[in-house]
Design an enzyme around this catalytic site. Structure first.
Site, PDB file in Angstrom:
ATOM      1  N   GLU A   1       0.826  -1.222   0.000  1.00 54.09           N
ATOM      2  CA  GLU A   1       0.000   0.000   0.000  1.00 54.09           C
ATOM      3  C   GLU A   1       0.851   1.258   0.000  1.00 54.09           C
ATOM      4  O   GLU A   1       0.672   2.151   0.835  1.00 54.09           O
ATOM      5  CB  GLU A   1      -0.945   0.000   1.206  1.00 54.09           C
ATOM      6  CG  GLU A   1      -1.987  -1.093   1.132  1.00 54.09           C
ATOM      7  CD  GLU A   1      -3.065  -0.991   2.206  1.00 54.09           C
ATOM      8  OE1 GLU A   1      -2.816  -0.356   3.244  1.00 54.09           O
ATOM      9  OE2 GLU A   1      -4.150  -1.551   2.007  1.00 54.09           O
TER      10      GLU A   1
ATOM     11  N   GLU B   1      -5.803  -8.361  -0.617  1.00 53.55           N
ATOM     12  CA  GLU B   1      -6.470  -8.054   0.650  1.00 53.55           C
ATOM     13  C   GLU B   1      -7.911  -7.658   0.344  1.00 53.55           C
ATOM     14  O   GLU B   1      -8.165  -6.937  -0.626  1.00 53.55           O
ATOM     15  CB  GLU B   1      -5.827  -6.861   1.386  1.00 53.55           C
ATOM     16  CG  GLU B   1      -4.472  -7.128   1.957  1.00 53.55           C
ATOM     17  CD  GLU B   1      -3.926  -5.960   2.771  1.00 53.55           C
ATOM     18  OE1 GLU B   1      -4.727  -5.204   3.373  1.00 53.55           O
ATOM     19  OE2 GLU B   1      -2.701  -5.799   2.806  1.00 53.55           O
TER      20      GLU B   1
HETATM   21  P1  P53 Z   1      -6.775  -2.529   9.676  1.00 48.21           P
HETATM   22  C1  P53 Z   1      -5.975   1.948   5.621  1.00 48.21           C
HETATM   23  C2  P53 Z   1      -6.865   1.827   4.567  1.00 48.21           C
HETATM   24  C3  P53 Z   1      -6.926   0.653   3.839  1.00 48.21           C
HETATM   25  C4  P53 Z   1      -6.088  -0.396   4.160  1.00 48.21           C
HETATM   26  O1  P53 Z   1      -6.565  -2.582   8.090  1.00 48.21           O
HETATM   27  C5  P53 Z   1      -5.183  -0.278   5.206  1.00 48.21           C
HETATM   28  C6  P53 Z   1      -5.111   0.900   5.934  1.00 48.21           C
HETATM   29  C7  P53 Z   1      -4.135   1.071   7.047  1.00 48.21           C
HETATM   30  O2  P53 Z   1      -4.587   0.446   8.198  1.00 48.21           O
HETATM   31  O3  P53 Z   1      -4.288  -1.229   5.534  1.00 48.21           O
HETATM   32  C8  P53 Z   1      -4.310  -2.521   5.011  1.00 48.21           C
HETATM   33  O4  P53 Z   1      -5.860  -3.542  10.245  1.00 48.21           O
HETATM   34  C9  P53 Z   1      -2.962  -3.110   5.343  1.00 48.21           C
HETATM   35  C10 P53 Z   1      -2.994  -4.151   6.410  1.00 48.21           C
HETATM   36  C11 P53 Z   1      -4.136  -3.857   7.357  1.00 48.21           C
HETATM   37  C12 P53 Z   1      -5.429  -3.998   6.577  1.00 48.21           C
HETATM   38  O5  P53 Z   1      -5.458  -3.126   5.483  1.00 48.21           O
HETATM   39  O6  P53 Z   1      -6.413  -1.153  10.039  1.00 48.21           O
HETATM   40  O7  P53 Z   1      -2.244  -3.565   4.220  1.00 48.21           O
HETATM   41  O8  P53 Z   1      -1.742  -4.217   7.023  1.00 48.21           O
HETATM   42  O9  P53 Z   1      -4.151  -4.660   8.485  1.00 48.21           O
HETATM   43  C13 P53 Z   1      -6.660  -3.774   7.403  1.00 48.21           C
HETATM   44  O10 P53 Z   1      -8.188  -2.878   9.919  1.00 48.21           O
END
Ligand code: P53
Length: 477
Positions: free
Chosen positions: A177, A375
């Site tokens: 990201e 993801e």
């Molecule tokens: P968490 C922000 C917006 C979209 C994805 O996020 C993001 C973030 C930053 O948190 O992160 C990604 O754990 C990232 C992972 C993360 C996952 O999304 O905040 O690549 O490391 O855990 C989910 O709910």
């Protein structure tokens, strides 16, 4: 009958080292930036402390303790039928301080064990080199990615990983990201992406300049890494990794349409550089207009051109909506509005399955490269019943709705999609809040926000649902 996904479609799941492994000081591992991030919540941001303070809690130290549970966890993945598993290599396990010449053999051996266990179970490892963690030493000594020196340090790390694992790992990603730092006023995002800690005196304009500079060094490092990988083994596939949140215009007003386009361009120029190998014209004009002067050498530009990515990996959780007010440039910290047409989860993330199809076709039409969803998922509170079950119908709904749209993109729109790796397939620590209770997994990990619990693993209802989806290759959701 309608076509469905290709036979070798990579169904699986994803995690990242610092959110999942724990064992933050074992096997010679050095301290990473994630080891200095405290527990936060939706309301309270995580603190980025200078030292590890005794009265604060640092959830990444223990995380889900995959380091000691990897055999059991991989068995659960195999039971679901995973074809691929995405994780990252903790830079600090391989180079504890980031600037050593020789790697730490114990760290390398750990990933050999994990990859061997995966392969034995018919699961391909899919690997991110830099996922929101870098040695803290690189922050303190060099100022993180504000320093050009990081290019060499990172590419040395990348070289060691490709060289060691190229027979076990085919799909790689450079920076997770990389475009999260578009919101350069978010201390957490810039720290996670680039290891830069802003001093309190620094102005927003200086923050913006620093972000673009760090991103440039990362883009050059990524392009170099692509070339190194292909030299070591031409069969390696190296991708970029973008947080893809489509930004819709707030209305059909031409001003809003143009503004939303600029917002997308601002968040996604990172992808343009990764894929096309050069900066888009609008951004060069923007740098000039804003007086943003970057250290970009002619040699950098050649490296960017020669190191374009093989595929585009991305996360998809939510969509945004932007409204034009009084400025033409997109400012992520102030221009987003809640979209009245979609609902949000408990952390305010706007749930929009159709947005996934929109994203897939948008990227296909812009970049013409294979895409990889690495993801997707719903962060939610789960309840473990006394007989160790989790009835997470809400998660099944979320995933089903998204897979349906992904299928339309593949079958009806002709998107070349490599696979689907939903996030946090086994519960882990949240990146934005540090909470354990913001759960994504098919498997429940018995630990609370403070790491208290048995650490036992329990399959949720979604585990059995996903197992069926993989078994029938998404034909029956
Ligand atoms: P968490 C922000 C917006 C979209 C994805 O996020 C993001 C973030 C930053 O948190 O992160 C990604 O754990 C990232 C992972 C993360 C996952 O999304 O905040 O690549 O490391 O855990 C989910 O709910």
């Amino acid at each position: 009958m309608k076509k469905t996904f290709v036979d070798n479609f990579l169904w699986g799941g994803a995690v990242a080292a610092h959110q999942f492994e724990g064992a933050y000081q074992e096997g010679g591992k050095g301290l990473s930036i994630a080891d200095f991030m405290t527990l936060g919540s939706h309301e309270t941001p995580r603190e980025l402390t200078d030292a590890i303070e005794a009265d604060k809690y640092y959830p990444n130290h223990l995380a889900s303790d995959f380091y000691h549970h990897y055999q059991e966890d991989i068995k659960l993945m195999a039971e679901m039928g995973f074809k691929a598993f995405r994780t990252s290599i903790a830079w600090t396990r391989i180079f504890p301080n980031g600037d050593e010449t020789e790697p730490n053999e114990a760290g390398l051996a750990f990933y050999d064990r994990v990859f061997d266990e995966l392969l034995k179970n018919g699961i391909q490892p899919v690997i991110t080199l830099s996922h929101f963690e870098m040695p803290i030493n690189l922050v303190k000594k060099y100022g993180g990615w504000s320093n050009r020196k990081l290019i060499d340090l990172f590419t040395h790390f990348a070289y060691v990983c490709f060289d060691r694992y190229h027979e076990k790992v085919k799909y790689w990603m450079t920076f997770n990201e990389i475009n999260n730092q578009t919101n350069y006023l978010s201390d957490l995002s810039v720290y996670e992406n680039s290891g830069i800690k802003f001093s309190p005196e620094i102005s927003p304009a200086e923050k913006e300049q620093l972000m673009y500079q760090a991103a440039h060094y990362e883009l050059v490092a990524s392009a170099k890494a692509v070339q190194i990988a292909h030299t070591i083994d031409p069969t390696l596939q190296v991708g970029c990794m973008l947080a893809f949140c489509p930004i819709y215009p707030a209305s059909s007003k031409p001003e809003d349409i143009l503004f939303a386009q600029r917002a997308m361009d601002t968040r996604l120029y990172f992808g343009d550089v990764h894929v096309n190998g050069y900066y888009p014209n609008w951004l060069k004009a923007y740098f000039e207009e804003k007086g943003i002067k970057l250290d970009i050498t002619p040699e950098d530009l050649t490296i960017l051109q020669k190191g374009t990515v093989d595929y585009i990996a991305f996360s998809y959780y939510m969509s945004f909506m932007a409204e034009y007010t009084d400025h033409d440039d997109y400012r992520e910290y102030q221009d987003l509005r809640p979209n009245p047409h979609v609902k949000a989860n408990d952390w305010g993330w706007q749930i929009d399955p159709i947005g996934l199809r929109y994203s897939l076709t948008w990227m296909m039409n812009r970049w013409h490269k294979p895409l990889f969803i690495v993801e997707n998922g719903l962060g939610a509170y789960d309840e473990l019943t006394t007989d160790h079950q989790v009835h997470d119908q809400y998660r099944i709904e979320y995933l089903r709705n998204h897979i349906e749209q992904m299928k339309k993109a593949v079958v009806e729109d002709g998107v070349d999609l490599l696979g689907y790796l939903p996030w946090g397939c086994i519960d882990l620590v949240s990146a934005s809040t540090g909470e354990m209770k913001k759960r994504y997994g098919f498997v429940y990990v018995d630990a609370d926000d403070y790491g208290k619990g048995s650490m036992k693993r329990y399959p949720k209802d979604s585990f059995y649902w996903y197992q069926k989806v993989i078994a029938n290759n998404g034909s029956d959701l």
